[in-house]
Write a protein that holds these residues in place. Structure first.
Motif, PDB file in Angstrom:
ATOM      1  N   GLY A   1       2.388   2.445  -2.452  1.00  0.00           N
ATOM      2  CA  GLY A   1       2.257   3.128  -3.741  1.00  0.00           C
ATOM      3  C   GLY A   1       3.199   2.620  -4.825  1.00  0.00           C
ATOM      4  O   GLY A   1       3.347   3.261  -5.866  1.00  0.00           O
ATOM      5  N   LYS A   2       3.827   1.462  -4.604  1.00  0.00           N
ATOM      6  CA  LYS A   2       4.784   0.942  -5.590  1.00  0.00           C
ATOM      7  C   LYS A   2       4.099   0.629  -6.925  1.00  0.00           C
ATOM      8  O   LYS A   2       4.564   1.065  -7.987  1.00  0.00           O
ATOM      9  CB  LYS A   2       5.459  -0.337  -5.051  1.00  0.00           C
ATOM     10  CG  LYS A   2       6.115  -0.166  -3.687  1.00  0.00           C
ATOM     11  CD  LYS A   2       6.770  -1.449  -3.206  1.00  0.00           C
ATOM     12  CE  LYS A   2       5.824  -2.623  -3.006  1.00  0.00           C
ATOM     13  NZ  LYS A   2       4.836  -2.451  -1.914  1.00  0.00           N
ATOM     14  N   SER A   3       3.032  -0.142  -6.854  1.00  0.00           N
ATOM     15  CA  SER A   3       2.338  -0.493  -8.107  1.00  0.00           C
ATOM     16  C   SER A   3       1.789   0.758  -8.786  1.00  0.00           C
ATOM     17  O   SER A   3       1.820   0.873 -10.016  1.00  0.00           O
ATOM     18  CB  SER A   3       1.193  -1.465  -7.835  1.00  0.00           C
ATOM     19  OG  SER A   3       1.688  -2.705  -7.397  1.00  0.00           O
ATOM     20  N   THR A   4       1.286   1.679  -7.974  1.00  0.00           N
ATOM     21  CA  THR A   4       0.771   2.918  -8.547  1.00  0.00           C
ATOM     22  C   THR A   4       1.880   3.658  -9.296  1.00  0.00           C
ATOM     23  O   THR A   4       1.658   4.190 -10.391  1.00  0.00           O
ATOM     24  CB  THR A   4       0.181   3.813  -7.438  1.00  0.00           C
ATOM     25  OG1 THR A   4      -0.816   3.058  -6.744  1.00  0.00           O
ATOM     26  CG2 THR A   4      -0.433   5.071  -8.004  1.00  0.00           C
TER      27      THR A   4
ATOM     28  N   GLY B   1       0.787  -1.220   0.000  1.00  0.00           N
ATOM     29  CA  GLY B   1       0.000   0.000   0.000  1.00  0.00           C
ATOM     30  C   GLY B   1       0.818   1.266   0.000  1.00  0.00           C
ATOM     31  O   GLY B   1       0.269   2.367   0.086  1.00  0.00           O
TER      32      GLY B   1
HETATM   33  N1  LIG Z   1      -7.547   1.144  -8.742  1.00  0.00           N
HETATM   34  C1  LIG Z   1      -7.466   1.693  -7.511  1.00  0.00           C
HETATM   35  N2  LIG Z   1      -8.432   2.528  -7.081  1.00  0.00           N
HETATM   36  C2  LIG Z   1      -8.371   3.106  -5.876  1.00  0.00           C
HETATM   37  N3  LIG Z   1      -7.364   2.926  -5.002  1.00  0.00           N
HETATM   38  C3  LIG Z   1      -6.368   2.100  -5.364  1.00  0.00           C
HETATM   39  C4  LIG Z   1      -6.360   1.445  -6.636  1.00  0.00           C
HETATM   40  N4  LIG Z   1      -5.232   0.699  -6.726  1.00  0.00           N
HETATM   41  C5  LIG Z   1      -4.583   0.885  -5.564  1.00  0.00           C
HETATM   42  N5  LIG Z   1      -5.242   1.723  -4.735  1.00  0.00           N
HETATM   43  C6  LIG Z   1      -4.821   2.177  -3.417  1.00  0.00           C
HETATM   44  O1  LIG Z   1      -3.615   2.860  -3.557  1.00  0.00           O
HETATM   45  C7  LIG Z   1      -2.749   2.578  -2.481  1.00  0.00           C
HETATM   46  C8  LIG Z   1      -1.414   2.126  -3.025  1.00  0.00           C
HETATM   47  O2  LIG Z   1      -1.596   0.898  -3.696  1.00  0.00           O
HETATM   48  P1  LIG Z   1      -0.441   0.225  -4.526  1.00  0.00           P
HETATM   49  O3  LIG Z   1       0.184   1.238  -5.403  1.00  0.00           O
HETATM   50  O4  LIG Z   1      -1.030  -0.975  -5.179  1.00  0.00           O
HETATM   51  O5  LIG Z   1       0.563  -0.196  -3.386  1.00  0.00           O
HETATM   52  P2  LIG Z   1       1.712  -1.278  -3.370  1.00  0.00           P
HETATM   53  O6  LIG Z   1       1.925  -1.776  -4.753  1.00  0.00           O
HETATM   54  O7  LIG Z   1       2.871  -0.550  -2.834  1.00  0.00           O
HETATM   55  O8  LIG Z   1       1.247  -2.353  -2.447  1.00  0.00           O
HETATM   56  C9  LIG Z   1      -3.435   1.548  -1.622  1.00  0.00           C
HETATM   57  O9  LIG Z   1      -4.016   2.222  -0.536  1.00  0.00           O
HETATM   58  C10 LIG Z   1      -4.507   1.000  -2.513  1.00  0.00           C
HETATM   59  O10 LIG Z   1      -5.640   0.636  -1.782  1.00  0.00           O
END
Ligand SMILES: Nc1ncnc2c1ncn2[C@@H]1O[C@H](COP(=O)(O)OP(=O)(O)O)[C@@H](O)[C@H]1O
Ligand SMILES: [Mg+2]
Lengths: 312, 236
Positions: free
Chosen positions: B43-46, B41
């Motif tokens: 923000g890595k994937s984001t 959570g």
């Molecule tokens: N499609 C989405 N819509 C809304 N919130 C999202 C979505 N994808 C991820 N999030 C939120 O964004 C935050 C960062 O997620 P993410 O980037 O996946 O983290 P990580 O890859 O580091 O685990 C988390 O709180 C997650 O719930």
């Protein structure tokens, strides 16, 4: 379905409600049911194409079906022969479908599904409103481009309407099958149907594809509309009727399944005819609703469903 | 410092009503492997999806090979050679391994047959399974297909989102070996990993993301990183 009075008279002395002929009529009912079902199959398939691409049900789809029929009507009126008129009408509806998706649906695609449903519904209503302004009070019909006739094979009557509708739908299904399973474009479409995100990850412009599939859905629906207009009068409201039949066929076959839509359509057509004859003519109009309700209650995924529920 | 290939500056991004990244800066040089670490959570994937165009940045700049790519749609970014292997893999489940791989090369085209042959040579397991339906494969095999599919697009930079995530230990080692081999070919990579050992074994540098901000940067060539220390700064 309310076909125009057929010129074919039943054989003399024929009593459809007599004890013997009741069963004897079974093949006849199935044959007419298949012809109607082919039409439902095409409409359900055209709805499924757009749904599979965007996961949005086009609640305005019935009005695309209607618009296709009127487009041919107008083009015929301008003196164009039937076949070119039909091809041009399908092209126009394709363009209209692409345009609707890109201009009205795409900008809100990330929003709630309900907004998308209402948007599609509103576009359909707008189209219907336009048709009502122009043709609201007249009853119009399409002139068949072939002689209306009928002949008997054994004890079963085949009308040219049945044959033309079944033939055109079969031809379209075959063409679609070949494109879908045997061409590179078909492989691409399958890929996008299987995973939109996967498709985007291999560099496919998924948004453009959404537009194309809405266009393809509208064009296929328009083909259904033209075929339908061969056997029922044109009316700006004919879309409502088609949408419900399309929904029922999709639900029965399994929402989102391509072959499910086709098989669901055929079964619905046959059921309407059988229930309408053996139980009550009321069933011709309510079978679609009953099927939808029962399938959703008993087996929401339908015959070939991939998902257990429909997200609007 | 190698020549910079991907440069992100002040990137802010997120989802409707929910900002996730608050000014992320980082760069990846040619042939460089950068690990992006951080808690769930953070923000890595984001961040990766913002580079790939799946998430639209609200502010900031992302330059790739000198051109601004921030805000471009994913297919245009892909065409420039920025290719992602996503966390969910996002394969085509009802297609065979080979069909998946070929679709990876669809857009970029080129010598597809040669490319496929080369890929099979370096991933013999994929060659063995090429007619198998992807949905029937194990997670580790699917991950290999996902990496293979991305390579078929001839990436200039590969973005890997938790390639070892959820895999059995034997597969983790196999994936680690694959990534190490890829590194030797000189391809630039950004790798997100929960498996810090794996990340450190291939990365030239790493950064730690916390609540959408880069809280630490470390150049591994400048000195070995202390794994325990990293874990502490990620989670505590
Ligand atoms: N499609 C989405 N819509 C809304 N919130 C999202 C979505 N994808 C991820 N999030 C939120 O964004 C935050 C960062 O997620 P993410 O980037 O996946 O983290 P990580 O890859 O580091 O685990 C988390 O709180 C997650 O719930
Ligand atoms: Mg993640």
């Amino acid at each position: 379905m309310r076909p125009r009075a057929s010129p074919v008279l039943r054989p003399a002395g024929f009593d459809p409600h007599g004890a013997g002929p009741v069963l004897a009529l079974f093949p006849q009912l199935v044959v007419s049911g298949i012809a109607t079902g082919m039409l439902y199959a095409l409409i359900a398939l055209s709805m499924t194409v757009g749904y599979r691409a965007t996961t949005v049900v086009n609640f305005g789809h019935g009005d695309m079906v209607m618009a296709g029929a009127y487009a041919v009507f107008v083009l015929l009126g301008s003196g164009m022969p039937f076949l070119p008129a039909m091809v041009l009408a399908l092209a126009l509806l394709f363009a209209f479908g692409v345009l609707t998706q890109r201009v009205f649906m795409q900008p809100i695609i990330a929003g709630p599904h309900l907004s998308l449903a209402i948007m599609a519904l509103s576009i359909g209503y707008a189209v219907r409103g336009g048709a009502r302004l122009e043709w609201g009070s007249e009853v119009t019909t399409l002139t068949r481009p072939y002689p209306q006739d009928a002949f008997m094979v054994g004890s079963v009557v085949f009308t040219t309407d049945d044959l033309v509708i079944s033939g055109v739908v079969l031809g379209l299904l075959l063409a679609l099958f070949v494109v879908f399973h045997l061409t590179p474009i078909g492989r691409l479409i399958q890929a996008i149907f299987q995973s939109q995100r996967g498709a985007a990850l291999v560099g496919i412009n998924v948004h453009a594809f959404h537009g194309m599939m809405w266009g393809a859905g509208a064009a296929l629906g328009a083909a259904g509309g033209v075929l339908l207009a061969l056997i029922v009068p044109l009316s700006p409201d004919m879309g409502v009727w088609t949408l419900l039949r399309g929904f029922a066929a999709m639900t029965l076959g399994g929402f989102g399944s391509l072959h499910g839509a086709v098989i669901g359509g055929l079964l619905l057509g046959i059921m309407e005819k059988l229930l309408g004859f053996y139980v009550s003519t009321v069933f011709i109009d309510i079978t679609a609703y009953l099927v939808t309700i029962l399938v959703l209650l008993i087996r929401p995924s339908g015959l070939f469903g991939r998902q257990a529920s429909i997200r609007v | 410092m190698p020549e910079e290939m991907l440069v992100a500056k002040g990137v802010e991004a997120g989802y409707p009503n929910k900002q996730i990244l608050f000014g992320v800066d980082f760069s990846v040089g040619r042939s460089e492997v950068v690990a992006l670490l951080g808690a769930n959570g953070s923000g890595k994937s984001t961040a990766l999806n913002t580079i790939s165009g799946f998430v639209r940045p609200l502010a900031g700049s992302i330059r790739f090979d000198g051109a601004e790519i921030a805000g471009m749609p994913p297919h245009q970014i892909f065409r420039r050679g920025v290719i992602q292997v996503s966390q969910a893999r996002d394969l085509f489940p009802d297609m065979t391994v080979e069909e998946n791989l070929l679709l990876g090369a669809w857009v970029r085209g080129g010598e597809t047959a040669t490319l496929l042959e080369g890929l099979y040579r370096s991933f013999p397991r994929l060659a063995e399974r090429k007619t198998q339906m992807v949905r029937l494969m194990s997670g580790g095999e699917q991950q290999m297909v996902a990496i293979g599919r991305a390579l078929m697009g001839r990436p200039k930079i590969l973005l890997l989102d938790e390639p070892s995530g959820g895999l059995a230990p034997t597969f983790v080692n196999e994936i680690a070996a694959i990534i190490a081999t890829l590194k030797k070919t000189g391809i630039a990579m950004v790798i997100i990993e929960q498996n810090i050992k794996l990340a450190l074994s291939v990365a030239d540098r790493f950064l730690i993301l916390r609540d959408g901000r880069v809280t630490q940067r470390h150049d591994i060539s400048a000195g070995a990183a202390d794994e325990k220390e990293i874990v502490r700064s990620i989670y505590l």
